[in-house]
Design an enzyme around this catalytic site. Sequence first.
Site, short mmCIF file in Angstrom:
data_model
loop_
_atom_site.label_atom_id
_atom_site.label_comp_id
_atom_site.label_asym_id
_atom_site.label_seq_id
_atom_site.Cartn_x
_atom_site.Cartn_y
_atom_site.Cartn_z
N THR A 57 -13.81 -63.77 -46.11
CA THR A 57 -12.69 -63.06 -46.73
C THR A 57 -12.67 -61.65 -46.14
O THR A 57 -13.57 -61.27 -45.40
CB THR A 57 -12.88 -62.94 -48.26
OG1 THR A 57 -13.96 -62.03 -48.51
CG2 THR A 57 -13.20 -64.30 -48.89
N ASP A 58 -11.66 -60.86 -46.50
CA ASP A 58 -11.58 -59.49 -45.97
C ASP A 58 -12.81 -58.68 -46.39
O ASP A 58 -13.34 -57.88 -45.62
CB ASP A 58 -10.31 -58.81 -46.47
CG ASP A 58 -9.08 -59.38 -45.75
OD1 ASP A 58 -9.29 -60.07 -44.72
OD2 ASP A 58 -7.97 -59.16 -46.24
N CYS A 59 -13.26 -58.90 -47.63
CA CYS A 59 -14.40 -58.11 -48.10
C CYS A 59 -15.75 -58.80 -47.83
O CYS A 59 -16.79 -58.16 -47.85
CB CYS A 59 -14.23 -57.77 -49.58
SG CYS A 59 -13.59 -59.12 -50.57
N TYR A 60 -15.72 -60.11 -47.61
CA TYR A 60 -16.95 -60.85 -47.25
C TYR A 60 -16.68 -61.66 -45.98
O TYR A 60 -16.40 -62.85 -46.03
CB TYR A 60 -17.35 -61.83 -48.37
CG TYR A 60 -17.73 -61.17 -49.67
CD1 TYR A 60 -18.99 -60.57 -49.82
CD2 TYR A 60 -16.87 -61.19 -50.76
CE1 TYR A 60 -19.34 -59.98 -51.02
CE2 TYR A 60 -17.22 -60.59 -51.97
CZ TYR A 60 -18.46 -59.99 -52.08
OH TYR A 60 -18.82 -59.42 -53.27
#
Lengths: 381, 135
Positions: free
Chosen positions: A127-130
């Site tokens: 994901t964008d944050c992970y």
Amino acid sequence: MVRSYEEINDKIRKGKAVVLTAEQVSEMAKTMSPKEILKKVDVVTTGTFGAMCSSGAILNFGHAQPAIRMERIEINGVPVSGGLAAVDTFVGATDCNPANPKYGGANIIEDLINGKELILEAWGKGTDCYPRKHIKTTISLDTINEAILSNPRNAYQNYNVATNTTDKIKYTYMGTLLPNMKNASYSTSGELSPLLNDPECRTIGLGTRIFLCGTQGYVTWNGTQFNTSKPVNEFGVPIGNTRTIAVAGEMREMNTRYLRAAYYKRYGVSLFVGIGVPIPILDEDMAARVSIRNCQITTNVQDYGHNYDHLGTVTYEQLQSGQIEIGGKKIHTAPMASLARAREIANILKQWIEAGQFELTAPVRPMPTNRSLKGLEEKIF
Amino acid sequence: MVKKIVISFPGESAGRSLTYELVKDFDIKVNILKADMELSRGGKLVVELDAEPEQIERAIAYMEQSGVEVSSVGSKIRHNSELCIDCGACTSSCLAGALSIQAPDWKLKFDPDKCVVCKLCLGSCPLGLFEIEFT
Ligand code: SF4
Ligand code: SF4
């Protein structure tokens, strides 16, 4: 005469509390009345060491660089929950990889407590944050953040006796059941069993401090399948599987002498859990409850070969004699839970209390009083 | 009757066809307990033969004639007592009474003299603490 938790803890702090194991007090009760026992005894310790499938561990692995939102997780090849945030998991004791059914969640928990390094492999979609999608590494109790044993249903109050009337051998969680009722197995420690010494859970509830696998743990809720609706015998003992407790404790303080992975042939993995619950003798009623003896505790014999049919009722005294009689047939009995180690647990808890290292806690929330058990209805769409 | 034997033979295929013959020609129930095969050099089979004594005798005579070595085996059960938790599960299936657990100490006792090597305990111990040993 009544006694408060404060009085008991005050005595514990002064090293003056009189503590007996449930077996010792049952022996005492042969010649003493509950009133006399109340006067003499402050606390009674109980113990059990049996296979408890509804057990598990909450682990937090910490974040890698770059971070991953773990959505599919394997530890030593065993799939465990990927449904707890990014780097938390719940390892269920009975989690297993069907290709290797003898090594499961219970073994992961035991290996971690034994200080072993295990292989962790996890996958996420990124994901964008992970952003990371995959990681393979090793973990041990030293490398991870939390490791909390967290068991939804332990220490069943009473349990059925299993036998098998069919002409085929049955491999069950109650052990190997030979054909034509050649044996029967039972699984609680009788008069030493925690919830049989406080059958209505007057002193056991949320927050009760207990012995858990070698350390001090806590009762965290009522256990699942908590049931108060079964018949009670003339001595106040519920007949059959009734109350249970949920428990939690710090895995780093545990000892595998009191926690052990097990594998039942053609059934699967389970976890032996050691639990000891202290029972405060608050009044005459509690003194009478802890006085219960094996000859007064009854349970049902069920046919595990055929629909759990009810075949009879026996006492723990009969079960522990090595032979019961059902329908005129003599049947060899065997325990499934370790009485020797249950005694060890009750004795350790007694020593902790006598040494002032363990104080008693009043329940923060009592156990439910009116619960029956629902089945699962099949619906076809 | 059940008889346990070790068959040593020169090639792998010989071992395979031999067990087949025992079943087909001698009407013997064959249970292979252990097989040590080395492709070119032959191997060793530990088998249990279940049939009438005369059938077993005839089969052994036949095997010896056809050049394989037959010897009877002893086997015994080994118990790892160090890891034992004294749960007692294994005593449920030991009808020979070699495994027992009872008052006053409720510790598992194993009396090898009473063991008839029925092997039921192998699958009954949740910790897998029993092993069979061939001598
Ligand atoms: S092999 Fe059979 S007789 Fe021997 S100890 Fe095991 S169960 Fe008992
Ligand atoms: S079943 Fe295994 S662990 Fe339990 S008493 Fe027997 S040998 Fe010991």
